[in-house]
Design a protein around this motif. Structure first.
Motif: not given
Length: 327
Positions: A285-286, A294-299, A306-307
Motif C-alpha cells: 500500500i505504501y 511523489h512530486p516527481d510523478l505528480n504535478s 501528501e507525500m
C-alpha cells in the motif's frame, strides 16, 4: 464520577479534529512550516549565519512580552547526541547553540556546524511561536505559577530537547562525514535545514496531549480540589502536584504512550488498514501511494504535502511493527 461526564460533555462541545493535519485556526497545534527553497548561491556560510541571527531575533520578539513561571527562564541541558551541555535562554527550547556549534565544528567543520545550527534554530523558532500562541490562548486566565502550568513547560521542554537530539542525529547521518558544497549538495542542504519540519508532528501531538491533561486537571480541581491519591481514571491530577523527578518521568512516559497510540491509529487509518495487517501488506500500500503522490510523478501542487504525510505515517507504522516485533 460526575466530573468525567462533565468533561466528556465539554469535549463534545469543543471537539477538535483528531487528525493533526486538520487545522483549526487559533486553536490547532499545527505548525505551518516554510520550506527552505532558495538558489544554491544563497547557502554560503555568511547567509547561514545571517539566517541564524534572524531566527534568534524573531524568538526574542516573541518572548519579550511573555511571563514565564518563577525560576524557569533559563536552564542548561546535556545533549546526548553530541555529548555537550548547552545553555537555553527560554522555554521550551530557545538557545544561541554556541556549544553545539563549537562541538559540531570540531567534528565536521564550520560550514556543516552553521548548517545544523541553522536547522535547529529554525525549529526552535517555530515551536517557540506555536508554544506561546497556544499556551496563551488556552491559559490566559490562569496563574502561570500554578503547578499544572509548570508541568506544561516541563513536558514541552523535554519533548523539544528530544526533538533537538533527533534533528542533530539525522543531520549527522545525512552529512555522513562529507564536506558539503552549496552547489554540489544543494538539495541535501535544504533537506537538512528542513529536518525540523517532520519533528513538528510529534511535538504538536505531545503539546495537544499535555494541554488536554492540564485542562482536565483544572476541571477536576475546580469541582473536587486537588487530587490526593492515584485513581484509574484518564486524569492524573496528582502528577501535577508533586515535585519528585521519578513521578515526572512517569507522567512524561505515560503522555508519550498516549501520543504514540493516537499517532498509530491515525497512521493505520490513513493507509486504510488495521493493526492486524502484516508488514508486507503495508509495504504494498505504501509503495502504491508513494508512486501516486511523489512530486516527481505528480504535478499537483498538493502532492508534496501528501507525500510528507505518507512518509510521516510510514515511519509511525514501522515503529509500531518494530515495537511489537511484528514480521
Amino acid at each position: 464520577m460526575g466530573w468525567k461526564r462533565e468533561f466528556k460533555k465539554m469535549q463534545k462541545e469543543t471537539k477538535k479534529a483528531s487528525n493533526f493535519f486538520d487545522n483549526s485556526e487559533d486553536i490547532s497545534s499545527l505548525i505551518i512550516w516554510d520550506r527552505a527553497m532558495k538558489p544554491a548561491n544563497h547557502w554560503n556560510i555568511d547567509n547561514l549565519v545571517i539566517d541564524i541571527s534572524k531566527f534568534n531575533d524573531l524568538i526574542q520578539e516573541i518572548i519579550k512580552n511573555q511571563n514565564s513561571p518563577e525560576n524557569m527562564e533559563k536552564y542548561s541541558w546535556n545533549l546526548g547526541s553530541i555529548s555537550i551541555v548547552e545553555k537555553f535562554y527560554s522555554y521550551p527550547m530557545a538557545s544561541y547553540f554556541k556549544e553545539t556549534y563549537n562541538s559540531i565544528s570540531n567534528r565536521l567543520g564550520s560550514y556543516e556546524a552553521a548548517l545544523i545550527v541553522n536547522s535547529i534554530s529554525k525549529f526552535s523558532f517555530y515551536i517557540t511561536k506555536k508554544f506561546w500562541k497556544l499556551f496563551n490562548y488556552t491559559f490566559a486566565n490562569k496563574n502561570i505559577n500554578d503547578t499544572p502550568l509548570i508541568r506544561v513547560f516541563e513536558v514541552m521542554q523535554r519533548t523539544s530537547l528530544e526533538a533537538l537530539d533527533g534533528i542533530i542525529e539525522k543531520a549527522f547521518l545525512l552529512i555522513d562525514k562529507r564536506k558539503l558544497d552549496p552547489y554540489k549538495h544543494h538539495l541535501l542542504i535544504e533537506e537538512i535545514i528542513d529536518l525540523g519540519d517532520d519533528f513538528t508532528y510529534h511535538w504538536a501531538r505531545m503539546f495537544d496531549q499535555v494541554i488536554d491533561l492540564t485542562v482536565e486537571t483544572f476541571i477536576f480541581q475546580s469541582k473536587y480540589g486537588k487530587a490526593k491519591s492515584t485513581n484509574n481514571s484518564t486524569i492524573q491530577a496528582n502528577f501535577f502536584s508533586v515535585d519528585d523527578d521519578e513521578e515526572f518521568d512517569t507522567f512524561f512516559e505515560k503522555t508519550k504512550t498516549l501520543v504514540f497510540n493516537d499517532e498509530v491509529n491515525d497512521a493505520f487509518n490513513y493507509f486504510g488498514i488495521s493493526k492486524m495487517a502484516k508488514p508486507d501488506e503495508f509495504k504494498k500500500i505504501y509503495r502504491k501511494m508513494a508512486k501516486q503522490f511523489h512530486p516527481d510523478l505528480n504535478s499537483d501542487q498538493n502532492s508534496a504535502m501528501e507525500m510528507k504525510k505518507i512518509n510521516l505515517f510510514k515511519e509511525i507504522v514501522e515503529k509500531y511493527y518494530e515495537k511489537y516485533e511484528i514480521i
